[in-house]
Write a protein that holds these residues in place. Structure first.
Motif, PDB file in Angstrom:
ATOM      1  N   ASP A 181       0.133 -14.520  -8.329  1.00  0.00           N
ATOM      2  CA  ASP A 181      -1.307 -14.382  -8.593  1.00  0.00           C
ATOM      3  C   ASP A 181      -1.938 -13.580  -7.450  1.00  0.00           C
ATOM      4  N   GLU A 182      -2.571 -12.440  -7.779  1.00  0.00           N
ATOM      5  CA  GLU A 182      -3.150 -11.597  -6.724  1.00  0.00           C
ATOM      6  C   GLU A 182      -4.221 -12.323  -5.926  1.00  0.00           C
ATOM      7  N   ARG A 183      -4.953 -13.221  -6.591  1.00  0.00           N
ATOM      8  CA  ARG A 183      -6.003 -13.958  -5.882  1.00  0.00           C
ATOM      9  C   ARG A 183      -5.396 -14.841  -4.802  1.00  0.00           C
ATOM     10  N   ARG A 238       3.355  -4.588   4.105  1.00  0.00           N
ATOM     11  CA  ARG A 238       3.721  -4.638   2.677  1.00  0.00           C
ATOM     12  C   ARG A 238       2.502  -4.944   1.822  1.00  0.00           C
ATOM     13  N   LEU A 239       1.691  -5.900   2.259  1.00  0.00           N
ATOM     14  CA  LEU A 239       0.507  -6.263   1.495  1.00  0.00           C
ATOM     15  C   LEU A 239      -0.531  -5.146   1.508  1.00  0.00           C
ATOM     16  N   ALA A 240      -0.517  -4.314   2.548  1.00  0.00           N
ATOM     17  CA  ALA A 240      -1.472  -3.206   2.621  1.00  0.00           C
ATOM     18  C   ALA A 240      -1.197  -2.142   1.564  1.00  0.00           C
ATOM     19  N   THR A 241      -0.010  -2.181   0.959  1.00  0.00           N
ATOM     20  CA  THR A 241       0.321  -1.239  -0.119  1.00  0.00           C
ATOM     21  C   THR A 241       0.404  -1.957  -1.458  1.00  0.00           C
ATOM     22  N   ASP A 242      -0.107  -3.169  -1.517  1.00  0.00           N
ATOM     23  CA  ASP A 242      -0.075  -3.952  -2.752  1.00  0.00           C
ATOM     24  C   ASP A 242      -0.811  -3.203  -3.867  1.00  0.00           C
ATOM     25  N   ALA A 243      -0.360  -3.389  -5.099  1.00  0.00           N
ATOM     26  CA  ALA A 243      -1.012  -2.730  -6.237  1.00  0.00           C
ATOM     27  C   ALA A 243      -2.429  -3.234  -6.450  1.00  0.00           C
ATOM     28  N   SER A 244      -2.736  -4.427  -5.961  1.00  0.00           N
ATOM     29  CA  SER A 244      -4.056  -5.018  -6.155  1.00  0.00           C
ATOM     30  C   SER A 244      -5.006  -4.655  -5.015  1.00  0.00           C
ATOM     31  N   LEU A 300      -8.384   2.988   5.868  1.00  0.00           N
ATOM     32  CA  LEU A 300      -9.633   3.754   5.845  1.00  0.00           C
ATOM     33  C   LEU A 300      -9.607   4.850   4.782  1.00  0.00           C
ATOM     34  N   THR A 301      -8.427   5.260   4.366  1.00  0.00           N
ATOM     35  CA  THR A 301      -8.297   6.300   3.346  1.00  0.00           C
ATOM     36  C   THR A 301      -7.890   5.710   1.998  1.00  0.00           C
ATOM     37  N   ASP A 302      -8.022   4.414   1.843  1.00  0.00           N
ATOM     38  CA  ASP A 302      -7.652   3.771   0.580  1.00  0.00           C
ATOM     39  C   ASP A 302      -8.506   4.339  -0.556  1.00  0.00           C
ATOM     40  N   PRO A 303      -7.916   4.545  -1.738  1.00  0.00           N
ATOM     41  CA  PRO A 303      -8.694   5.085  -2.863  1.00  0.00           C
ATOM     42  C   PRO A 303      -9.796   4.160  -3.353  1.00  0.00           C
ATOM     43  N   GLU A 304      -9.682   2.888  -3.046  1.00  0.00           N
ATOM     44  CA  GLU A 304     -10.724   1.947  -3.424  1.00  0.00           C
ATOM     45  C   GLU A 304     -11.758   1.878  -2.293  1.00  0.00           C
ATOM     46  N   PRO A 305     -13.014   2.302  -2.533  1.00  0.00           N
ATOM     47  CA  PRO A 305     -14.022   2.347  -1.455  1.00  0.00           C
ATOM     48  C   PRO A 305     -14.253   1.013  -0.759  1.00  0.00           C
ATOM     49  N   SER A 306     -14.189  -0.090  -1.494  1.00  0.00           N
ATOM     50  CA  SER A 306     -14.457  -1.388  -0.864  1.00  0.00           C
ATOM     51  C   SER A 306     -13.370  -1.762   0.132  1.00  0.00           C
TER      52      SER A 306
END
Length: 453
Positions: A373-375, A393-399, A421-427
């Motif tokens: 569970d991603e949560r 590893r968690l920093a590259t998680d799909a979630s 800082l360059t993650d595609p998800e702004p949050s």
């Protein structure tokens, strides 16, 4: 660059002076820097003042973030807009900001509350009346009988002491203070009925809290057009439980038949417990352990003086929010606290987290890293001792939920935060920018990419 990332950097507690000054080149970001906690460096205050924006100057005053030396310079600033905003800020707060505490008011004006309540300026007296909860009987009466009507009105609040009986008629006549007085004023049957028919639902809602209501007034409130008035009177302490259940069942039947007000009464009745039960004697609170209404049981569950057997029953309550309220007591069993986090997660309505509980077993957090569970997986980075390889590893998680948790993690190394800082998800990138473990080099690189000199 996403503005959200720069806003988060403006709030980063580890951002150095030069980073804050550069952020202040942008007017909006200067406003974000201006509301940081604590005293700002003088150079940062200068950068904010350079915008000559009265709103920014007022914000600086409100936060108490300016040194005494810089405060004097702002008061003598060569630009009139800055000077006037700084000198006028305290009075503007007194008129418009109803959320100052009496301690903040004392600090703002540099005098004790007793002097504020006797100040020659009625605006200051009104501010003292509004902010000073729990004044002495003498001080409260002086504010209630002040020659200025705005001061008298400000001295009436649900959080203030009750208005003395001899002064109640005046405040009942005032439509602004009538909702508060309707809760406890000494009323004749005729006055009570008049308040029950008042066009203002806040007045009728206040009356529904009154501890002594004539039966005829209570009947009027049971059919009030405002759903919260009906909820309040149905939760009244004088109502026998059989009668409360009967009234509730009638509402449910009306709701099932399509009555929209009844639908809302049923919904709100289940969500909001009665205030009077929170301060009721222990014996009376215990009587509601088996209440058919979850809202009543939840109020009891927030108590911190229940016997162990009562908590044991609440810990097994079928409704999650009841169990959750009971489990927030300081001595809740660690296994219970951990189970609630794993099964239900943190509340979205509060910044408080289950991992902040003094009895939370932090040693289990690392076991969440591989949870399907991603949560649940997102709770693992809260462990400050999580191994770097696990964090990587968690920093590259799909979630994105998990990556955002890594970006906020107390043990996330600067190298991982720089990547996020360059993650595609702004949050995710914004959360990394807010993390105090982010390197100053990365902070400056962000500003370079944003074109802030």
């Amino acid at each position: 660059m996403d503005q959200q990332v720069l806003q988060s950097l403006a709030g980063n507690p580890a951002a150095p002076e030069d980073v804050l000054v550069r952020l202040c080149r942008d007017r909006h970001l200067a406003g974000m820097v201006g509301v940081r906690e604590g005293e700002l460096p003088d150079a940062v205050v200068d950068a904010i003042a350079d915008h000559h924006d009265p709103a920014l100057i007022t914000s600086l005053s409100r936060r108490g973030s300016v040194s005494a030396t810089k405060a004097r310079r702002l008061a003598e600033h060569p630009v009139a807009a800055v000077r006037q905003a700084w000198l006028g800020a305290p009075r503007q707060q007194l008129v418009g900001d109803r959320y100052l505490t009496i301690v903040e008011l004392e600090r703002l004006l540099g005098m004790p509350r007793s002097e504020l309540a006797r100040h020659q300026d009625p605006v200051i007296r009104a501010a003292a009346a509004r902010c000073w909860f729990g004044p002495s009987t003498e001080a409260h009466r002086a504010l209630l009988t002040d020659p200025d009507p705005t001061v008298r009105t400000a001295a009436v609040s649900r959080r203030h002491p009750q208005v003395p009986v001899d002064l109640q008629p005046e405040f009942l006549r005032n439509p602004v203070t009538r909702p508060v007085l309707a809760r406890y004023a000494q009323l004749t049957d005729q006055q009570s009925r008049a308040l029950a028919e008042d066009p203002d639902p806040e007045v009728r809602g206040g009356l529904a809290h009154h501890p002594a209501l004539p039966p005829a007034t209570r009947e009027l409130l049971f059919t009030d057009p405002d759903e919260m008035v009906q909820v309040t009177i149905m939760q009244h302490p004088s109502l026998a439980e059989e009668e409360r259940t009967r009234r509730y069942d009638l509402c449910r039947a009306a709701a099932a038949a399509g009555d929209e007000v009844a639908e809302m009464v049923v919904e709100f009745f289940d969500l909001f417990g009665p205030d009077w039960l929170r301060t009721a004697p222990l014996e009376r609170r215990l009587a509601y352990l088996d209440s058919p209404f979850a809202a009543f049981r939840e109020v009891v569950a927030w108590s911190r003086d229940l016997p162990p057997e009562a908590y044991a029953r609440l810990d097994a309550d079928p409704v999650h929010r009841v169990r959750s309220a009971a489990a927030k007591r300081p001595d809740a069993p660690p296994a219970l606290v951990e189970r609630i986090l794993r099964e239900h997660g943190d509340s979205r309505k509060s910044r408080w987290r289950w991992t902040d509980h003094p009895n939370f077993p932090t040693e289990v957090l690392h076991t969440y890293a591989d949870h399907p569970d991603e949560r649940v997986r997102s709770y693992a980075p809260r462990d400050p001792n999580l191994p770097p390889e696990t964090l990587a590893r968690l920093a590259t998680d799909a979630s994105a939920v998990v990556r955002r948790a890594v970006a906020a993690g107390p043990g996330s190394p600067a190298e991982i935060l720089t990547v996020l800082l360059t993650d595609p998800e702004p949050s995710v990138a914004a959360q990394a920018a807010a993390n105090p473990r982010l390197s100053v080099t990365s902070m400056r690189s962000l500003l370079d990419r944003a074109g802030l000199p």
